[in-house]
Design a protein around this motif. Structure first.
Motif, mmCIF file in Angstrom:
data_model
loop_
_atom_site.group_PDB
_atom_site.id
_atom_site.type_symbol
_atom_site.label_atom_id
_atom_site.label_comp_id
_atom_site.label_asym_id
_atom_site.label_seq_id
_atom_site.Cartn_x
_atom_site.Cartn_y
_atom_site.Cartn_z
ATOM 1 N N TYR A 107 45.353 9.315 68.735
ATOM 2 C CA TYR A 107 44.903 10.259 69.756
ATOM 3 C C TYR A 107 44.333 11.512 69.095
ATOM 4 O O TYR A 107 44.832 11.953 68.066
ATOM 5 N N ASP B 211 45.283 15.015 76.631
ATOM 6 C CA ASP B 211 45.715 13.735 76.068
ATOM 7 C C ASP B 211 47.153 13.467 76.476
ATOM 8 O O ASP B 211 47.941 14.390 76.664
ATOM 9 N N SER C 118 50.220 9.912 77.313
ATOM 10 C CA SER C 118 50.460 8.498 77.516
ATOM 11 C C SER C 118 51.844 8.300 78.125
ATOM 12 O O SER C 118 52.757 9.077 77.847
#
Length: 84
Positions: free
Chosen positions: A36, A42, A44
């Motif tokens: 990443y 960003d 997850s």
């Protein structure tokens, strides 16, 4: 910029063996971060060893003047005090 990792500890494998499972999550996701760019936005989902979603990590832009004490526990997982 701030890295935020939130994991629910009271379900599934995390409730059964919290130290071992949390350690596995930290090793796995820590080792995976190089995939990443680590810029605000960003993030997850985080999964346990049984591939159940148990949390999320994200990169945020910290609110101006926010301290570790004021940010810890203040986020509700949907923005909160992290400046999402």
């Amino acid at each position: 910029m701030r890295f935020v990792l939130e994991v629910t500890l009271d379900e599934g494998r995390l409730a059964e063996d919290t130290p071992a499972e949390l350690g596995r999550i930290l090793r796995y996701w820590g080792g995976n971060l190089h995939h990443y760019p680590l810029e605000p936005g960003d993030g997850s989902p985080v999964y346990d060893s049984e591939y159940r979603e148990v949390g999320r990590w994200r990169i945020t832009g910290a609110a101006t003047g926010e301290t570790a004490e004021s940010g810890a526990g203040a986020a509700d997982g949907e923005g909160g005090a992290t400046g999402d």
